[in-house]
Design a protein around this motif. Structure first.
Motif, PDB file in Angstrom:
ATOM      1  N   ASP A  20      16.078   0.710   3.769  1.00 45.69           N
ATOM      2  CA  ASP A  20      16.283   1.655   4.826  1.00 45.69           C
ATOM      3  C   ASP A  20      17.988   2.241   4.501  1.00 45.69           C
ATOM      4  N   ASP A  21      18.672   1.040   4.091  1.00 42.43           N
ATOM      5  CA  ASP A  21      20.276   1.418   3.984  1.00 42.43           C
ATOM      6  C   ASP A  21      20.376   2.067   2.531  1.00 42.43           C
ATOM      7  N   VAL A  22      19.425   1.586   1.515  1.00 44.89           N
ATOM      8  CA  VAL A  22      19.540   2.298   0.272  1.00 44.89           C
ATOM      9  C   VAL A  22      19.157   3.778   0.451  1.00 44.89           C
ATOM     10  N   MET A  23      18.065   3.913   1.153  1.00 48.00           N
ATOM     11  CA  MET A  23      17.643   5.560   1.672  1.00 48.00           C
ATOM     12  C   MET A  23      18.837   6.372   1.915  1.00 48.00           C
ATOM     13  N   GLU A  24      19.759   5.527   2.623  1.00 44.47           N
ATOM     14  CA  GLU A  24      20.968   6.324   3.285  1.00 44.47           C
ATOM     15  C   GLU A  24      22.131   6.617   2.535  1.00 44.47           C
ATOM     16  N   GLY A  25      21.727   5.898   1.172  1.00 42.67           N
ATOM     17  CA  GLY A  25      22.727   6.420  -0.019  1.00 42.67           C
ATOM     18  C   GLY A  25      23.759   4.934  -0.090  1.00 42.67           C
ATOM     19  N   SER A  26      23.498   3.787   0.417  1.00 44.61           N
ATOM     20  CA  SER A  26      23.928   2.631  -0.101  1.00 44.61           C
ATOM     21  C   SER A  26      23.461   1.985  -1.276  1.00 44.61           C
ATOM     22  N   SER A  27      24.390   1.180  -1.796  1.00 48.67           N
ATOM     23  CA  SER A  27      23.905   0.415  -3.190  1.00 48.67           C
ATOM     24  C   SER A  27      23.157  -0.680  -2.592  1.00 48.67           C
ATOM     25  N   GLU A  80      19.474  -3.958  -8.390  1.00 45.98           N
ATOM     26  CA  GLU A  80      18.784  -2.794  -8.475  1.00 45.98           C
ATOM     27  C   GLU A  80      17.402  -3.179  -7.915  1.00 45.98           C
ATOM     28  N   LEU A  81      16.924  -2.261  -7.187  1.00 45.41           N
ATOM     29  CA  LEU A  81      15.560  -2.532  -6.563  1.00 45.41           C
ATOM     30  C   LEU A  81      14.422  -2.173  -7.817  1.00 45.41           C
ATOM     31  N   THR A  82      13.587  -3.126  -7.854  1.00 44.75           N
ATOM     32  CA  THR A  82      12.419  -3.075  -9.018  1.00 44.75           C
ATOM     33  C   THR A  82      11.354  -2.322  -8.562  1.00 44.75           C
ATOM     34  N   PRO A  83      10.364  -1.645  -9.488  1.00 44.05           N
ATOM     35  CA  PRO A  83       9.236  -0.889  -9.061  1.00 44.05           C
ATOM     36  C   PRO A  83       8.401  -1.488  -7.928  1.00 44.05           C
ATOM     37  N   LYS A  84       8.370  -2.928  -8.017  1.00 44.60           N
ATOM     38  CA  LYS A  84       7.585  -3.662  -6.870  1.00 44.60           C
ATOM     39  C   LYS A  84       8.234  -3.253  -5.502  1.00 44.60           C
ATOM     40  N   ALA A  85       9.550  -3.166  -5.454  1.00 46.44           N
ATOM     41  CA  ALA A  85      10.208  -3.197  -4.024  1.00 46.44           C
ATOM     42  C   ALA A  85      10.111  -1.833  -3.820  1.00 46.44           C
ATOM     43  N   VAL A  86       9.942  -0.687  -4.715  1.00 50.03           N
ATOM     44  CA  VAL A  86       9.712   0.792  -4.314  1.00 50.03           C
ATOM     45  C   VAL A  86       8.360   0.890  -3.872  1.00 50.03           C
ATOM     46  N   ARG A  87       7.361   0.361  -4.696  1.00 47.23           N
ATOM     47  CA  ARG A  87       6.084   0.397  -4.182  1.00 47.23           C
ATOM     48  C   ARG A  87       6.052  -0.059  -2.635  1.00 47.23           C
ATOM     49  N   ARG A  88       6.724  -1.456  -2.311  1.00 45.24           N
ATOM     50  CA  ARG A  88       6.751  -1.670  -0.815  1.00 45.24           C
ATOM     51  C   ARG A  88       7.360  -0.802  -0.032  1.00 45.24           C
ATOM     52  N   LEU A  89       8.367  -0.125  -0.376  1.00 47.06           N
ATOM     53  CA  LEU A  89       8.927   0.587   0.473  1.00 47.06           C
ATOM     54  C   LEU A  89       8.114   1.977   0.836  1.00 47.06           C
ATOM     55  N   GLY A  90       7.471   2.456  -0.254  1.00 51.77           N
ATOM     56  CA  GLY A  90       6.421   3.506  -0.039  1.00 51.77           C
ATOM     57  C   GLY A  90       5.523   3.048   0.956  1.00 51.77           C
ATOM     58  N   THR A 142       5.607   0.887   3.334  1.00 57.22           N
ATOM     59  CA  THR A 142       6.166   0.947   4.718  1.00 57.22           C
ATOM     60  C   THR A 142       6.585   2.241   5.180  1.00 57.22           C
ATOM     61  N   ALA A 143       6.944   3.199   4.279  1.00 58.30           N
ATOM     62  CA  ALA A 143       7.212   4.457   4.761  1.00 58.30           C
ATOM     63  C   ALA A 143       5.895   5.180   5.200  1.00 58.30           C
ATOM     64  N   LEU A 144       4.785   4.801   4.366  1.00 63.77           N
ATOM     65  CA  LEU A 144       3.657   5.692   4.857  1.00 63.77           C
ATOM     66  C   LEU A 144       2.946   4.852   6.103  1.00 63.77           C
ATOM     67  N   ARG A 145       3.120   3.429   6.264  1.00 56.99           N
ATOM     68  CA  ARG A 145       2.722   2.811   7.601  1.00 56.99           C
ATOM     69  C   ARG A 145       3.664   3.375   8.594  1.00 56.99           C
ATOM     70  N   LEU A 169       8.528   9.139  -0.600  1.00 58.43           N
ATOM     71  CA  LEU A 169       7.847   8.090  -0.861  1.00 58.43           C
ATOM     72  C   LEU A 169       6.510   7.776  -0.163  1.00 58.43           C
ATOM     73  N   ALA A 170       6.619   8.239   1.375  1.00 55.58           N
ATOM     74  CA  ALA A 170       5.266   8.040   2.014  1.00 55.58           C
ATOM     75  C   ALA A 170       4.295   8.973   1.196  1.00 55.58           C
ATOM     76  N   LEU A 171       4.410  10.169   0.998  1.00 52.16           N
ATOM     77  CA  LEU A 171       3.481  10.946   0.537  1.00 52.16           C
ATOM     78  C   LEU A 171       3.120  10.524  -1.065  1.00 52.16           C
ATOM     79  N   HIS A 172       4.066  10.242  -1.879  1.00 51.64           N
ATOM     80  CA  HIS A 172       3.670   9.508  -3.147  1.00 51.64           C
ATOM     81  C   HIS A 172       2.678   8.340  -2.866  1.00 51.64           C
TER      82      HIS A 172
END
Length: 647
Positions: free
Chosen positions: A30-37, A367-377, A379-382, A483-486
Motif C-alpha cells: 500500500d505504501d509503495v503504491m503511494e509512491g514510497s520506496s 525491490e519487490l519481486t514478481p512474487k510480491a507483485v502477484r500477491r499485491l494484485g 489483494t487488490a482484486l480481493r 493490478l486488480a484488473l491484470h
C-alpha cells in the motif's frame, strides 16, 4: 532395522507452516503504491507494527522515553552528600552532648576543636579522622559514616557489593581487596595477550558472589564495570563544582581508609582505556526530590545511558540502521519479556519478506519481486470483490482458471489437446461397459463435456498518471485498480490479452512490476492521444479478440504527440490536442471497441469531453472516486465477460 523417535533438534521445525507475512506485505505494498520506496515502506511498517497485539518501534520508543522520564524523576544525585552531612552533624551533636556536663578544661578544648570543624563535609571528615571521641555513640555514628562512604563508593563500581559488605565483617573486606587485586591482574594479563577463558572461570569460581549478573566472559565483565564507571563519572559531572569537589574528597578518603585507593585507580584507568566509546564526560539532570545514595544514583545514570542507546537504536534514523542493532538484553531490562517478543516479531517480518522471496536487494536497494507483485494484485482484486454489491460473486479465491464456457449438457469423446472439463461419469461408465470384471481406464474411455464457445477479449486499461492524480489523492487507487484488473484477467480469464498503459506527458505500456514500483513525476500533460494510439496497436495485434478499452482519468487531455515524437502541452487544451484525441476515439469506434471512461473528477470541462467520447463511441461513463474505482472497473469487466444467458 530399529528406529528411535524423539524431538527434532536440528534447527527450526521443517514441517512448520511458513511464517505468514502476507499482511505485512500488503501494508508495504500500500505504501509503495503511494509512491514510497520499498525500504521506506518497510521502515514505516516496522515503526507502526504488524499483526494484532504486536507493538511497533514507535510504541517501544514511547515506552523507553517514559522509562527515562521516570528515572529522571526518581531522586537527586547529591543524596550521598546529604546523608554524609547528616551523619556528621549527628556525631558532632552526640559528642557535644557528652562534653556539655563536664566542667573540665579538656571538655572546653574539645568543644573548641569541634567549633573549628570545616563546613566542607569532606574536609570535616578528614579533620575528625584522628579525633578521640569521648562519646561512644558519636564514635559509632562517625564509623557508620565512614563505612557508608566506603560501601557506597564500592557499590557505585560493583553493583550489589554494598549488600555483601553489610555486617562489617573484616574478612569480607579482605575478600574485596583480594578480588580487586585479582581483577586488575587479570586485566593486565589480557592487555599483554596472555588471558585465557580458564583464568576467567577460576576468577569467577573464587569471587563470583561479587558479580550477581553472572558474566560469562571477561569482555562481559568489563562491559558491565565500564558502564558503571562511566555512569559514576557522569554523576560527578552532573554536580555543582562545590558538590563535585566535596564528594570527590569523601570518596578518596573512603578508599584510602579502606586500603583500596590504588586498586580503584588502576581499575578505573583500565576500564576507561578498554571502553573509550562510552560517555565519560557527559552529565545528566535529575529532577526528583528524594536523595539517592551513591550506588543508587550510579545505577540510575547507568540505566539512563542504556535507555539512551536503546532509544537511538529504536529510532533507526542513522545510515545503515537495522533491527539487529537493537540490543535484545537492553530491551528485556528496560521493557520486559513481552517487548522482546514484539521486537523478535518485527525482525522476523523483515527477514521472512526476503527469505520467502517477496523482497530482494539489487545493488543495495530493496525491490519487490514478481512474487510480491502477484500477491499485491491478488489483494487488490480481493478488496475489489469484497466491495461488490450483493457480496462476493462466487469463489474468487479459486486459484485455477475456470472452464472456457457454459456447459451444454452433452459430452463427446476426448481428443488430444482438449481443454474441456472431464465428464467423470461417462468416462467410468465406458470402462465398466468395456470390461465389467476388471475396471481399467484407457484413452478411448475418456469423454469431455461440451461447452459453449466464448470469444477471447483484448483488454486495455489506460490509467492517467499525471501529477494531478497525486494532488487529488487518486494515484495509489489507480495503480491498485490496474493490478486488480491484470490479476483478474490473467487468473480467471487466461485467454484474454490484457495491456496496461499509463499516460502523463507520454504514454507507455506497464507491467505489473513496473506499475507497483512506479513513482510519480512532477511533469505536465495528460496525453490521452498517445495512450489511445498504444491501445490501438494492442487491439490490432489481436484482430480476432473482442476489443475492450477502459480509461481512468481525472482531467481532459492537455497534451498530444507531435509528428517528430515529442509531446506538446497546452492548458486549456489546444484545439489540435482535442482534434487528434477525438481522431483516435473515432479509430477505436471503427475497430468496434467500446471506450468506457471512469471519471475521478466532475469538472465541467472533463464532463463535456467525456460526454463527447460517449457520443462518438457509444461507450459508458462512470463517475467514481478513489474508494470505488477498483470495484467499478472490475465490475465493468466482469459484466462484459460474463456469459450471456441462452434463449
Amino acid at each position: 532395522m530399529r528406529y528411535r523417535y524423539g524431538p527434532y533438534r536440528e534447527g527450526p521445525d521443517p514441517l512448520a507452516p511458513p511464517f505468514d507475512v502476507r499482511e505485512a506485505l500488503d501494508a508495504v505494498g500500500d505504501d509503495v503504491m503511494e509512491g514510497s520506496s520499498v525500504a521506506d515502506a518497510l521502515r514505516r511498517l516496522l515503526r507502526r507494527g504488524a499483526g494484532e497485539g504486536r507493538r511497533g518501534l514507535d510504541d517501544l520508543l514511547r515506552q523507553v522515553r517514559e522509562r527515562r522520564r521516570e528515572l529522571r524523576e526518581r531522586g537527586r544525585l547529591d543524596g550521598v552528600l546529604e546523608e554524609a552531612r547528616a551523619l556528621l552533624d549527628t556525631a558532632i551533636g552526640q559528642e557535644r552532648a557528652e562534653l556539655f556536663p563536664d566542667p573540665s578544661d579538656d571538655a572546653r578544648l574539645r568543644e573548641a576543636e569541634l567549633d573549628q570543624t570545616p563546613s566542607d563535609t569532606a574536609a570535616a571528615v578528614r579533620a575528625l579522622r584522628d579525633y578521640d571521641w569521648r562519646s561512644d555513640a558519636a564514635r559509632q555514628t562517625f564509623q557508620r559514616l565512614k563505612d557508608m562512604l566506603r560501601d557506597d563508593v564500592l557499590d557505585a563500581q560493583f553493583q550489589g557489593l554494598k549488600q555483601a559488605l553489610q555486617g562489617g565483617d573484616p574478612a569480607q573486606m579482605e575478600r574485596v581487596k583480594e578480588m580487586m587485586a585479582a581483577l586488575n591482574a587479570m586485566l593486565d594479563a589480557d592487555a599483554r595477550g596472555e588471558h585465557r577463558q580458564e583464568d576467567f572461570a577460576a576468577f569467577m569460581a573464587d569471587f563470583g558472589e561479587f558479580f550477581p549478573d553472572d558474566p560469562q566472559t571477561l569482555e562481559e565483565l568489563v562491559d558491565s564495570l565500564a558502564r558503571r564507571s562511566a555512569a559514576l563519572n557522569r554523576l560527578m559531572n552532573s554536580l555543582s563544582p562545590e558538590q563535585r569537589a566535596e564528594l570527590a574528597g569523601l570518596m578518596a578518603d573512603a578508599m584510602r581508609d579502606a586500603g583500596l585507593a590504588a586498586e580503584m585507580a588502576r581499575l578505573g584507568d583500565a576500564l576507561r582505556g578498554r571502553r573509550p566509546d562510552l560517555d565519560w564526560t557527559g552529565g545528566e539532570r535529575m529532577t526528583g526530590e528524594d536523595p539517592l545514595g551513591l550506588g543508587d544514583a550510579t545505577s540510575a545514570l547507568a540505566d539512563l545511558a542504556d535507555l539512551g542507546e536503546l532509544e537511538s537504536a529504536l529510532r533507526q534514523d542513522y545510515p545503515g540502521a537495522s533491527l539487529t542493532d537493537v540490543d535484545e538484553e537492553a530491551v528485556r531490562r528496560a521493557l520486559g519479556r513481552n517487548a522482546v517478543d514484539d521486537l523478535e516479531a518485527l525482525r522476523r517480518i523483515e527477514n521472512e519478506l526476503q527469505r520467502q522471496g517477496y523482497v530482494s536487494q539489487d545493488k543495495g536497494r530493496l525491490e519487490l519481486t514478481p512474487k510480491a507483485v502477484r500477491r499485491l494484485g491478488d489483494t487488490a482484486l480481493r478488496r475489489a470483490f469484497a466491495q461488490l454489491s450483493g457480496g462476493p460473486r462466487g469463489d474468487h479465491a479459486q486459484r485455477d482458471a475456470g472452464q472456457a464456457g457454459e456447459l451444454t449438457g452433452t459430452s463427446r469423446q476426448w481428443r488430444f489437446g482438449d481443454e474441456q472439463p472431464l465428464d467423470v461419469v461417462r468416462t467410468v461408465t465406458n470402462a465398466v461397459l468395456r470390461n465389467p470384471s476388471r475396471i481399467a481406464l484407457t484413452p478411448d474411455d475418456f469423454e469431455v463435456h461440451e461447452t459453449e464457445n466464448r470469444t477471447a477479449a483484448a483488454v486495455c486499461l489506460l490509467v492517467d498518471l499525471s501529477y494531478s492524480m497525486v494532488l487529488n489523492g487518486t494515484w495509489a487507487a489507480a495503480k491498485q485498480t490496474a493490478l486488480a484488473l491484470h490479476t483478474l484477467v490473467t487468473s480467471k480469464f487466461p485467454r484474454d490479452a490484457v495491456k496496461i498503459v499509463g499516460f502523463s506527458n507520454y504514454a507507455r505500456p506497464l507491467t505489473p512490476e513496473q506499475m507497483t514500483s512506479l513513482d510519480w513525476d512532477m511533469v505536465q500533460g495528460t496525453n490521452l492521444h498517445h495512450a489511445l494510439m498504444l491501445a490501438g496497436r494492442h487491439l490490432d495485434a489481436h484482430p480476432d479478440f473482442e476489443p475492450m478499452v477502459m480509461i481512468v482519468t481525472d482531467g481532459e487531455p492537455t497534451a498530444h504527440l507531435r509528428p517528430d515524437g515529442r509531446y506538446l502541452f497546452d492548458y486549456p487544451p489546444s484545439p489540435e490536442t482535442l482534434v487528434l484525441t477525438f481522431a483516435e476515439v473515432d479509430k477505436m469506434t471503427r475497430r468496434g471497441a467500446s471506450l468506457n471512461v471512469f471519471m475521478l473528477a466532475d469538472e465541467p470541462r472533463l464532463v463535456a469531453f467525456v460526454d463527447e467520447i460517449a457520443h462518438r463511441n457509444g461507450g459508458r461513463v462512470f463517475t467514481t472516486d478513489a474508494a470505488d474505482l477498483s470495484v467499478k472497473v472490475v465490475s465493468d469487466y466482469l459484466s462484459t465477460r460474463s456469459p450471456r444467458p441462452r434463449r
